[in-house]
Design a protein around this motif. Structure first.
Motif, mmCIF file in Angstrom:
data_model
loop_
_atom_site.group_PDB
_atom_site.id
_atom_site.type_symbol
_atom_site.label_atom_id
_atom_site.label_comp_id
_atom_site.label_asym_id
_atom_site.label_seq_id
_atom_site.Cartn_x
_atom_site.Cartn_y
_atom_site.Cartn_z
ATOM 1 N N TYR A 178 -17.810 -46.474 3.329
ATOM 2 C CA TYR A 178 -16.693 -47.266 3.570
ATOM 3 C C TYR A 178 -15.708 -47.263 2.378
ATOM 4 C CZ TYR A 178 -13.728 -51.136 4.684
ATOM 5 O OH TYR A 178 -12.676 -52.231 5.109
ATOM 6 N N HIS A 179 -14.613 -46.363 2.558
ATOM 7 C CA HIS A 179 -13.588 -46.106 1.426
ATOM 8 C C HIS A 179 -14.280 -45.255 0.541
ATOM 9 C CE1 HIS A 179 -10.525 -47.755 3.756
ATOM 10 N NE2 HIS A 179 -11.186 -49.069 3.962
ATOM 11 N N GLU A 180 -14.436 -45.898 -0.631
ATOM 12 C CA GLU A 180 -15.334 -45.277 -1.940
ATOM 13 C C GLU A 180 -16.713 -46.089 -1.935
ATOM 14 O OE1 GLU A 180 -12.755 -48.698 -3.581
ATOM 15 O OE2 GLU A 180 -12.526 -47.150 -2.252
ATOM 16 N N TYR A 181 -17.226 -46.826 -1.387
ATOM 17 C CA TYR A 181 -18.364 -47.319 -1.209
ATOM 18 C C TYR A 181 -19.440 -46.552 -0.200
ATOM 19 C CZ TYR A 181 -15.772 -50.626 -3.735
ATOM 20 O OH TYR A 181 -15.118 -51.445 -4.470
ATOM 21 N N THR A 182 -20.656 -46.655 -0.746
ATOM 22 C CA THR A 182 -21.611 -45.931 0.452
ATOM 23 C C THR A 182 -22.820 -46.772 0.226
ATOM 24 O OG1 THR A 182 -22.541 -44.663 -1.742
ATOM 25 C CG2 THR A 182 -20.854 -43.590 -0.296
ATOM 26 N N VAL A 183 -23.688 -46.632 1.435
ATOM 27 C CA VAL A 183 -24.887 -47.286 1.370
ATOM 28 C C VAL A 183 -25.784 -45.993 2.094
ATOM 29 C CG1 VAL A 183 -26.380 -48.725 2.958
ATOM 30 C CG2 VAL A 183 -24.001 -49.672 1.968
ATOM 31 N N SER A 184 -26.728 -45.819 1.436
ATOM 32 C CA SER A 184 -27.667 -44.657 1.964
ATOM 33 C C SER A 184 -29.414 -45.065 1.908
ATOM 34 C CB SER A 184 -27.485 -43.472 1.063
ATOM 35 O OG SER A 184 -27.641 -43.717 -0.135
ATOM 36 N N PRO A 185 -29.879 -44.926 3.124
ATOM 37 C CA PRO A 185 -31.256 -44.980 3.272
ATOM 38 C C PRO A 185 -31.712 -43.340 2.941
ATOM 39 C CG PRO A 185 -30.328 -44.910 5.517
ATOM 40 C CD PRO A 185 -29.140 -44.998 4.351
ATOM 41 N N GLN A 186 -32.771 -43.670 2.214
ATOM 42 C CA GLN A 186 -33.258 -42.272 1.418
ATOM 43 C C GLN A 186 -34.942 -42.160 1.555
ATOM 44 O OE1 GLN A 186 -32.109 -41.874 -2.860
ATOM 45 N NE2 GLN A 186 -29.929 -42.683 -2.142
ATOM 46 N N LEU A 187 -35.463 -40.902 1.650
ATOM 47 C CA LEU A 187 -36.641 -40.461 1.639
ATOM 48 C C LEU A 187 -36.830 -39.551 0.721
ATOM 49 C CD1 LEU A 187 -39.612 -40.618 3.128
ATOM 50 C CD2 LEU A 187 -38.652 -39.202 4.825
ATOM 51 N N HIS A 188 -37.902 -39.502 0.043
ATOM 52 C CA HIS A 188 -38.018 -38.380 -1.065
ATOM 53 C C HIS A 188 -39.742 -38.147 -1.155
ATOM 54 C CE1 HIS A 188 -34.073 -38.594 -2.460
ATOM 55 N NE2 HIS A 188 -34.073 -40.099 -2.592
ATOM 56 N N VAL A 189 -39.850 -36.691 -1.329
ATOM 57 C CA VAL A 189 -41.382 -36.421 -1.907
ATOM 58 C C VAL A 189 -41.054 -35.925 -3.144
ATOM 59 C CG1 VAL A 189 -43.481 -35.010 -1.270
ATOM 60 C CG2 VAL A 189 -41.926 -36.270 0.514
ATOM 61 N N ASP A 190 -41.983 -36.603 -4.269
ATOM 62 C CA ASP A 190 -41.875 -35.918 -5.492
ATOM 63 C C ASP A 190 -43.398 -35.088 -5.836
ATOM 64 O OD1 ASP A 190 -39.728 -37.237 -6.028
ATOM 65 O OD2 ASP A 190 -40.335 -38.981 -7.172
ATOM 66 N N TYR A 191 -43.344 -34.022 -6.100
ATOM 67 C CA TYR A 191 -44.731 -33.500 -6.038
ATOM 68 C C TYR A 191 -45.065 -33.271 -7.713
ATOM 69 C CZ TYR A 191 -48.173 -29.660 -6.657
ATOM 70 O OH TYR A 191 -49.190 -29.003 -6.720
ATOM 71 N N HIS A 192 -46.141 -33.812 -8.058
ATOM 72 C CA HIS A 192 -46.512 -33.991 -9.453
ATOM 73 C C HIS A 192 -47.676 -32.846 -9.791
ATOM 74 C CE1 HIS A 192 -45.361 -38.007 -8.245
ATOM 75 N NE2 HIS A 192 -45.260 -38.155 -9.460
ATOM 76 N N PHE A 193 -47.175 -31.901 -10.447
ATOM 77 C CA PHE A 193 -47.929 -30.569 -10.611
ATOM 78 C C PHE A 193 -49.568 -30.919 -11.166
ATOM 79 C CE2 PHE A 193 -43.558 -29.115 -10.597
ATOM 80 C CZ PHE A 193 -43.730 -28.076 -9.753
ATOM 81 N N GLY A 194 -50.105 -30.499 -10.160
ATOM 82 C CA GLY A 194 -51.754 -30.699 -10.544
ATOM 83 C C GLY A 194 -52.246 -32.261 -10.149
ATOM 84 N N HIS A 195 -51.596 -32.849 -9.798
ATOM 85 C CA HIS A 195 -51.536 -34.541 -9.628
ATOM 86 C C HIS A 195 -51.254 -34.988 -7.954
ATOM 87 C CE1 HIS A 195 -53.072 -34.825 -13.585
ATOM 88 N NE2 HIS A 195 -52.110 -34.191 -13.983
ATOM 89 N N GLY A 196 -50.865 -34.119 -7.191
ATOM 90 C CA GLY A 196 -50.647 -34.616 -5.862
ATOM 91 C C GLY A 196 -48.923 -35.227 -5.718
ATOM 92 N N SER A 197 -48.664 -35.680 -4.664
ATOM 93 C CA SER A 197 -47.545 -35.812 -4.488
ATOM 94 C C SER A 197 -47.206 -37.545 -4.129
ATOM 95 C CB SER A 197 -46.684 -35.280 -3.117
ATOM 96 O OG SER A 197 -46.919 -34.219 -3.010
#
Length: 169
Positions: A138-157
């Motif tokens: 809305y003009h210069e403002y944003t609302v954003s739903p997000q989904l991320h997967v962070d992979y931790h090397f050697g320790h899972g996600s």
């Protein structure tokens, strides 16, 4: 008796996380129908700053409320470069810092990738993020739903879900 209480708590947390994932998917779907991408891009500044509130679930280590801040500099209509700093509370007690590339597949749908580092009271991890977000503008403002997967090397996600509110400048 103590085992049953812990098991019940895990079931409640799993149910809450399932509900939040379903709610996030529903919000994204409804938003795409209600706020379709416009044919002509709106003019806005190349900088974008947002604050993030959500949840991080790291299967072996628990889950926790996550607060963060995200900065992006828009290099082109397709690509933005920036950084993400998030802190996961509770049993995770972890600070994550990432250098990210935001790939704008459309004006509203963005894929976020990048390497980073996570520090907790017990371990330090190298992290790689792959995520998606959908910006309602809305003009210069944003609302954003997000989904991320962070992979931790050697320790899972871990899975990070939430909502960010931001602005362009």
């Amino acid at each position: 008796m103590k085992m049953f209480k812990n098991k019940g708590l895990r079931n409640r947390q799993a149910g809450l996380q399932g509900f939040l994932s379903l709610a996030l998917s529903l919000i994204m779907s409804l938003g795409m129908m209600m706020f379709p991408a416009h044919g002509a891009e709106e003019l806005h500044g190349p900088n974008h700053l947002s604050v993030f509130v959500g949840n991080t679930d790291f299967s072996e280590h628990g889950s926790g409320l996550t607060l963060g801040i995200d900065y992006e500099y828009r290099v082109s209509p397709l690509l933005g470069l920036g950084s993400v700093v998030e802190y996961a509370y509770g049993s995770l007690d972890a600070l994550t810092v990432l250098a990210v590339a935001d790939i704008h597949l459309t004006e509203q749908f963005i894929v976020q990738v990048g390497p980073g580092f996570e520090h907790s009271s017990e371990h330090d991890f190298t992290v790689a993020r792959l995520g998606a977000l959908y910006e309602y503008r809305y003009h210069e403002y944003t609302v954003s739903p997000q989904l991320h997967v962070d992979y931790h090397f050697g320790h899972g996600s871990s899975v990070v879900t939430g909502l960010a509110i931001g602005f362009d400048f």
